[in-house]
Enzyme design. Structure first.
Site, PDB file in Angstrom:
ATOM      1  N   ASP A 323     -16.531 -28.049  -2.992  1.00 37.99           N
ATOM      2  CA  ASP A 323     -15.464 -28.890  -3.695  1.00 37.99           C
ATOM      3  C   ASP A 323     -15.930 -30.098  -4.354  1.00 37.99           C
ATOM      4  O   ASP A 323     -16.819 -30.774  -3.543  1.00 37.99           O
ATOM      5  CB  ASP A 323     -14.416 -29.055  -2.629  1.00 37.99           C
ATOM      6  CG  ASP A 323     -13.079 -29.706  -3.438  1.00 37.99           C
ATOM      7  OD1 ASP A 323     -12.322 -29.125  -4.098  1.00 37.99           O
ATOM      8  OD2 ASP A 323     -13.014 -30.972  -2.821  1.00 37.99           O
ATOM      9  N   GLU A 376     -17.917 -26.299  -7.664  1.00 38.49           N
ATOM     10  CA  GLU A 376     -16.875 -26.599  -8.551  1.00 38.49           C
ATOM     11  C   GLU A 376     -17.277 -28.164  -9.129  1.00 38.49           C
ATOM     12  O   GLU A 376     -17.204 -29.361  -8.424  1.00 38.49           O
ATOM     13  CB  GLU A 376     -15.522 -27.081  -7.804  1.00 38.49           C
ATOM     14  CG  GLU A 376     -14.263 -27.507  -8.742  1.00 38.49           C
ATOM     15  CD  GLU A 376     -13.294 -28.324  -8.068  1.00 38.49           C
ATOM     16  OE1 GLU A 376     -12.388 -28.461  -8.421  1.00 38.49           O
ATOM     17  OE2 GLU A 376     -13.709 -28.758  -6.791  1.00 38.49           O
TER      18      GLU A 376
END
Length: 666
Positions: A323, A376
């Site tokens: 993330d 990401e």
């Protein structure tokens, strides 16, 4: 080398730290440090109990407390191992299920109760004590899956990911367990749906322990503990094991970019900035109100790298989606002037985080062949999926956030005005092979007042569903792997909330939603059954344009190719509500063209305009191609023809020009 050999000669019980463990930890190279840190059931001198170990070099003292000593701070003081800063203690008669915390005495005399950074089980929120458990008792049955895992990382295999927040996928009917289904029940229900729909993987949001439901698991306090909301570590192992038995891969969200300030967690763990960078300009995210890991500190880097390996090796998960990678790479991410500190060269690149990511990915690919590391990363940082030896970060895949932003902006526009935004539809084709991409329509796009996917679509109800059908078809045809967030595959109307279940009732009560679900299901099975859509997914040899510039009619036509040039696919997309009869399009070569997919079928909610039978390519030049065919194009249509590629001969090319001139003259 001699020093290393001397360290390895030390004789201590296998469960206890040794000088060699400490040596590796100090270098940031102890990739199984979680087997020594934390709480471990064991025996010493014939007595069963638990061995505790915690790193707190800035503390004046540490003790372990729990129900077993009535939370008496003075009952079980821990001993520091040499000058390592690691405190350890064996406590007899402490068994599985016992609650515990560490009491850290700061050098100023203040005390703080902390959960175990390496603990494998926590209390259910709002309580936050650690729980003694074992993660070595589960009997895995997924040996065949593990042996074949290397295939899962092949970029030329199909991959369609179902992103799931399991706390809100479905809720218990009677409201038991705070409405949460348990890992074992979820395994069976989720696997059945995933197989039916044709997904290849599930990506789970928020599995590591976290105190606040509304954070969705992105504010982690227990990096080594599956959240107890849904059961025990063994229950989660069963979940992964069962998914593998059903041919489904499991990917977890993993959050090394930041951690929350909760008093019981990592922040100021021993009274000092132990895990976070000491300078707030490097150690804090002002917008998020969280701390940033000090990636330059070997023991902190070790904590994170070992944690990634922990999920991959101990829980058999198939990949990690990392993330907020951009927030790690840039020192000024989310910060104003004066809130960040440049690197030694005056730039905004976080050199320590870059080296951490390279090291992380290199070690994982070495130790766990076939494991996927997915970034990401929301900027144009170069070589995210490049090899570290060539200056890359070493990720297996990167989320294509640029495609997602441009594509959704295009789809939101009324078709009457889309010709002004045609470049947003085609720009991604210019860089589609610069990284190994996953096309994502994730949870981030359907929360915080952004609306669900169906509500992003313009027009009346029939137009909304038509737009969504052609949008999903384009996503599936575009080079790159696929990810869709739960609920969007049946056009959930309401924006997603973690507080409630998906609106499954729409499938039973609303025909439009059932038909959209049928469409996505068939589209996915079509994708996984067509080599043209994946076997050259990372090569420009797998893509050929027919017409990318028909902006006035909101159309695109292109081909996806196979390695042997058999069973190639030609896609025609119509992003407008206008139907076309006997539409002529150029084709790559002579031969037969057979329609193999059409999104206007009645069972998909469309107004059928099917092209039955074979189309024989005619030597009529069109779209700059020497051959062409005619077919019907439905409103908001995706029409797919299958063909075998054969290069046109020069003679036929000359003949086609004469044929075209004659046809025009007539």
């Amino acid at each position: 080398m001699k020093e290393k050999e001397e360290l390895m000669k030390e004789k201590r019980p296998a469960h206890r730290l040794t000088s060699y463990d400490v040596y590796l930890f100090s270098l940031g190279r102890h990739y199984e440090i979680y087997k020594k840190m934390g709480a471990h059931l064991c025996e010493e001198d014939g007595k069963a109990g638990t061995y505790f170990a915690v790193w707190a070099p800035g503390a004046a003292g540490v003790s372990v407390v729990g129900d077993f000593n009535n939370w008496d701070v003075s009952a079980h003081p821990m001993e520091v191992y040499g000058d390592s800063g690691i405190y350890e203690l064996f406590v007899p008669d402490v068994g599985k299920g016992e609650l515990y915390k560490y009491v850290i005495t700061h050098k100023n005399g203040h005390i703080c109760y902390k959960a175990d950074p390496y603990g494998n089980l926590c209390q259910v929120r709002p309580d936050n004590a650690s729980v003694v458990t074992s993660i070595s008792d589960y009997a895995w049955t997924d040996d065949p899956w593990q042996k074949n895992k290397k295939k899962a990382v092949d970029v030329n295999q199909p991959m369609s990911i179902y992103e799931v927040h399991i706390g809100s996928w479905k809720k218990t009917l009677d409201g038991s367990n705070h409405g949460f289904l348990d890992y074992r029940t979820l395994a069976h229900q989720l696997a059945e749906y995933v197989r039916y729909m044709g997904y290849t993987h599930v990506e789970l949001i928020g599995i590591a322990e976290h105190p606040l439901d509304g954070s969705w698991g992105y504010q982690v306090t227990g990096y080594y503990a599956p959240t107890s909301r849904y059961g025990t570590p063994e229950d989660f192992m069963y979940f992964v094991d069962y998914m593998h038995s059903q041919g489904i891969g499991v990917i977890l969200d993993w959050v090394p970019a930041h951690f929350p300030r909760d008093e019981h967690a990592l922040g100021r763990f021993d009274g000092t900035p132990l895990y976070e960078h000491p300078d707030p300009r490097r150690g804090e995210h002002p917008d998020w109100g969280t701390y940033i890991f000090n990636y330059a500190k070997p023991e902190v880097s070790n904590f994170l790298v070992a944690n990634a390996l922990f999920w991959l090796e101990c829980f058999h998960v198939d990949g990690l989606r990392v993330d907020a990678v951009a927030s790690m790479l840039y020192l000024d991410y989310g910060k104003s002037d004066g809130q960040w500190l440049p690197n030694k060269d005056g730039g905004n690149e976080n050199y320590e985080a870059i080296e951490f990511l390279k090291h992380l990915n290199s070690i994982i690919h070495h130790r766990v062949p076939g494991a996927m590391m997915i970034a990401e990363e929301s900027t144009a940082w170069p070589k995210v999926t490049g090899q570290p030896i060539d200056g890359g970060l070493g990720f297996t895949f990167k989320w294509n956030m640029g495609w997602m932003n441009d594509f959704l902006e295009y789809m939101k526009v009324d078709p009457y005005f889309r010709h002004y935004d045609h470049h947003k539809l085609t720009f991604s084709f210019e860089y589609m092979y610069s990284e190994k991409y996953i096309l994502v329509l994730s949870h981030d796009e359907v929360v915080h007042m952004k609306g669900s996917m169906i509500h992003k679509m313009p027009g009346e109800t029939w137009q909304k569903f038509g737009n969504l059908r052609v949008a999903y078809g384009f996503m599936m045809a575009h080079p790159g792997k696929k990810l869709l967030f739960m609920g969007q595959d049946f056009a959930q109307i309401r924006e997603w909330s973690e507080e409630r279940s998906l609106d499954w009732f729409l499938l039973d009560n609303e025909p439009d939603h059932r038909r959209l679900n049928n469409y996505w299901r068939d589209l996915q099975h079509f994708y996984t059954g067509q080599p043209a859509l994946y076997e050259l997914d990372d090569s420009d040899k797998g893509f050929r344009w027919i017409n990318g510039g028909d902006s006035d009619r909101n159309m695109l036509t292109f081909c996806r190719m196979t390695k042997d040039r058999k069973n190639c696919l030609m896609f025609h997309f119509n992003f407008s509500p206008v139907e076309y009869k006997d539409f002529r399009s150029g084709v790559l070569c002579p031969g037969e063209y057979v329609e193999v997919f059409n999104n206007s079928r009645e069972e998909y909610g469309g107004r059928p305009m099917l092209n039955e039978g074979k189309r024989q390519a005619e030597p009529i030049e069109w779209d700059g191609k020497p051959y062409s065919i005619e077919y019907d194009v439905p409103a908001f249509g995706m029409v797919v023809f299958q063909f075998d590629y054969t290069a046109p001969s020069r003679k036929k090319r000359r003949g086609s020009s004469r044929r075209k001139r004659r046809a025009v003259k007539e």
